[in-house]
Enzyme design. Structure first.
Site, mmCIF file in Angstrom:
data_model
loop_
_atom_site.group_PDB
_atom_site.id
_atom_site.type_symbol
_atom_site.label_atom_id
_atom_site.label_comp_id
_atom_site.label_asym_id
_atom_site.label_seq_id
_atom_site.Cartn_x
_atom_site.Cartn_y
_atom_site.Cartn_z
ATOM 1 N N TYR A 65 0.827 -1.216 0.000
ATOM 2 C CA TYR A 65 0.000 0.000 0.000
ATOM 3 C C TYR A 65 0.862 1.267 0.000
ATOM 4 C CZ TYR A 65 -4.444 -2.397 0.478
ATOM 5 O OH TYR A 65 -5.558 -3.165 0.227
ATOM 6 N N TYR A 101 -14.812 -4.522 2.856
ATOM 7 C CA TYR A 101 -13.445 -4.936 2.530
ATOM 8 C C TYR A 101 -13.133 -6.235 3.259
ATOM 9 C CZ TYR A 101 -8.387 -5.222 2.433
ATOM 10 O OH TYR A 101 -7.107 -5.689 2.266
ATOM 11 N N ASP A 127 -17.162 -11.414 9.168
ATOM 12 C CA ASP A 127 -15.730 -11.157 9.028
ATOM 13 C C ASP A 127 -15.305 -10.302 10.223
ATOM 14 O OD1 ASP A 127 -13.212 -10.269 8.501
ATOM 15 O OD2 ASP A 127 -13.610 -9.579 6.453
ATOM 16 N N LYS A 168 -5.634 -10.847 12.670
ATOM 17 C CA LYS A 168 -5.141 -9.629 13.352
ATOM 18 C C LYS A 168 -4.878 -9.798 14.846
ATOM 19 C CE LYS A 168 -6.893 -6.325 9.981
ATOM 20 N NZ LYS A 168 -5.736 -5.716 9.367
HETATM 21 N N1 PMP Z 1 -11.124 -8.563 6.635
HETATM 22 C C1 PMP Z 1 -11.122 -7.390 7.271
HETATM 23 C C2 PMP Z 1 -12.384 -6.899 7.899
HETATM 24 C C3 PMP Z 1 -9.961 -6.626 7.359
HETATM 25 O O1 PMP Z 1 -9.980 -5.446 7.982
HETATM 26 C C4 PMP Z 1 -8.768 -7.129 6.763
HETATM 27 C C5 PMP Z 1 -7.463 -6.376 6.806
HETATM 28 N N2 PMP Z 1 -7.489 -5.042 6.937
HETATM 29 C C6 PMP Z 1 -8.832 -8.359 6.105
HETATM 30 C C7 PMP Z 1 -10.019 -9.050 6.069
HETATM 31 C C8 PMP Z 1 -7.620 -8.940 5.444
HETATM 32 O O2 PMP Z 1 -6.670 -9.316 6.390
HETATM 33 P P1 PMP Z 1 -5.140 -9.503 5.993
HETATM 34 O O3 PMP Z 1 -4.593 -8.128 5.776
HETATM 35 O O4 PMP Z 1 -4.527 -10.184 7.183
HETATM 36 O O5 PMP Z 1 -5.085 -10.348 4.772
#
Ligand code: PMP
Length: 423
Positions: free
Chosen positions: A15, A143, A235, A264
């Site tokens: 990014y 996302y 998610d 995370k």
């Molecule tokens: N789902 C959500 C809600 C996220 O915020 C993120 C990452 N920002 C992801 C999936 C993807 O996770 P990763 O960056 O570990 O691939």
């Protein structure tokens, strides 16, 4: 060559524009909320290093447990073998996750956790002979990650435009509001039979700009989806492990998901690990004498023992009274700060969800590529605080161990920027 020059010679950062980008800063140490540079300058990591570091950096307890595990078993193929950290973690997650989660499928990041969830839900129908039931429903502005499946289920945006022809088709609906709820539920009632799964970020759309929406509206929507037997996928890659004030965002919502995605904060932000949890009902569709009904998915580092151990250590910390109180305290600090911010000119939509506070700088155009993000990051770094706005959306999401003084410094830095720009 110094670290910065050596980095520039051979590393391509995520990014990050590859021309005219802001200088990349070498970090040599982390402790609690602080990141240290080579010359001992410190930055408060007010966004928990992309939302992962929930207990602070280099936490001694997590570090100790990883070190101990590394000397016992560092990695083993997870097809045909298992190990104690993976078993213990799965047992704990199954107990603590909202709803009736029965099985834990491991992977190694947030994107894989959502990819697995989508594949699992499509094959759930396929294994039952309902091949035509394969449409995916998702929220506009959502996302779910950067791999192709995860991009497909994410709203089309600057992140995905270059690959738009290669992404599979998804039905995108608005997040619920009192005004559109009827329309959304009608749509689900009429079209639900063809929909395999509905993936949603519960209560908070993170990368889409920290947009928040109401619990009861999500609940209504999930209720209708459940009636149509749509597989509901929460998610919780961002919202899990205390971020929203409760352990999971789905704990706020009465109607529970069938599948949950985690990453995370799962390992306290120390190691890469992904989890896709599902109910017995989902898993049952894969229990068969027919080998074609196997879930053909796995990654080399599935359930890595070090990562599972880090997650166990992180859960031990998360479940302490001290940590739970700290999460509550942070939520209160955010609320109080939001009242101060609401009185100021030049900003809008101040909002709080647990440990997350967000608002927009009123620039006239709400977009991710807004240069203001870079200006704010540079300004805050000079004052010892690391923020990384999403376009003109400024947010804070600190580790739970942030002290009152550190929180005050973050607050003051944001107020200083606003004051300077409102002159
Ligand atoms: N789902 C959500 C809600 C996220 O915020 C993120 C990452 N920002 C992801 C999936 C993807 O996770 P990763 O960056 O570990 O691939």
């Amino acid at each position: 060559m110094n670290l910065q020059q050596r980095d520039e010679a051979c590393i391509w950062h995520p990014y990050t524009a590859q021309k005219n980008n802001a200088p990349i800063i070498p970090i040599v140490k982390g402790k609690g909320t602080l990141l240290y540079t080579e010359n001992n300058t410190t930055y408060i990591d007010a966004i928990s290093s992309w939302w992962v570091t929930i207990h602070g950096h280099a936490h001694p307890e997590i570090a100790k447990r990883i070190f101990e595990q590394a000397q016992i078993l560092e990695q083993v193929i997870f097809a045909g073998f298992t190990h104690k950290p993976a078993i213990e973690l799965a047992e704990r997650l199954v107990k603590m996750l909202p709803g009736q989660m029965a099985k834990i499928f491991y992977s190694d990041n947030g994107s894989t956790a959502t990819e697995v969830a989508i594949k699992m839900s499509i094959q759930y129908w396929w294994n039952q002979g309902q091949v035509q039931r394969n449409k995916i429903l998702a929220f506009k502005n959502g996302y779910h990650g950067d791999t192709f499946g995860a991009m497909s289920i994410s709203d089309r945006s600057v992140f995905t435009i270059a690959y738009r022809d290669k992404l599979f088709e998804v039905i995108f609906i608005d997040t619920p509001t009192p005004a559109n709820l009827n329309e959304l539920t009608n749509f689900l009632q009429n079209e639900g039979e063809d929909i395999a799964a509905f993936i949603y970020e519960p209560l908070l759309q993170g990368a889409g700009g920290m947009k928040m929406y109401e619990t009861y509206l999500l609940n209504e929507l999930l209720n209708v989806a459940k009636h149509q037997s749509i597989v509901c996928i929460a998610d919780e890659v961002l919202t899990g492990f205390g971020r929203t004030g409760k352990f999971f965002a789905s704990d706020h919502v009465y109607t529970k998901p069938d599948i949950m995605c985690l990453s995370k904060g799962l390992t306290g932000g120390t190691m890469a690990l992904g989890v896709t949890a599902c109910t017995k009902n989902i898993h049952d569709a894969f229990v068969s004498d027919d080998k074609m009904k196997t879930f053909f998915h796995g990654h080399s580092f599935t359930a890595n023992p070090l990562a599972c151990t880090a997650a166990l250590a992180s859960l031990d910390l998360l479940e302490t009274v001290e940590c739970i109180q700290k999460i509550g305290w942070l939520a209160k600090m955010n609320k109080a700060f939001s009242y101060d911010l609401e009185r100021l000119n030049g900003i809008k939509n101040v909002r709080v969800l647990g440990t997350i506070l967000a608002f927009e700088i009123d620039t006239g155009s709400d977009e991710y590529l807004n240069n203001i993000s870079r200006e704010i990051t540079a300004f805050c770094l000079q004052q010892g605080v690391y923020l990384r706005p999403l376009g003109n959306t400024v947010y804070i999401m600190p580790p739970y161990c942030i002290t009152e003084t550190e929180y005050g410094q973050v607050q003051q830095t944001i107020l200083n920027w606003i004051a300077l720009n409102n002159q």
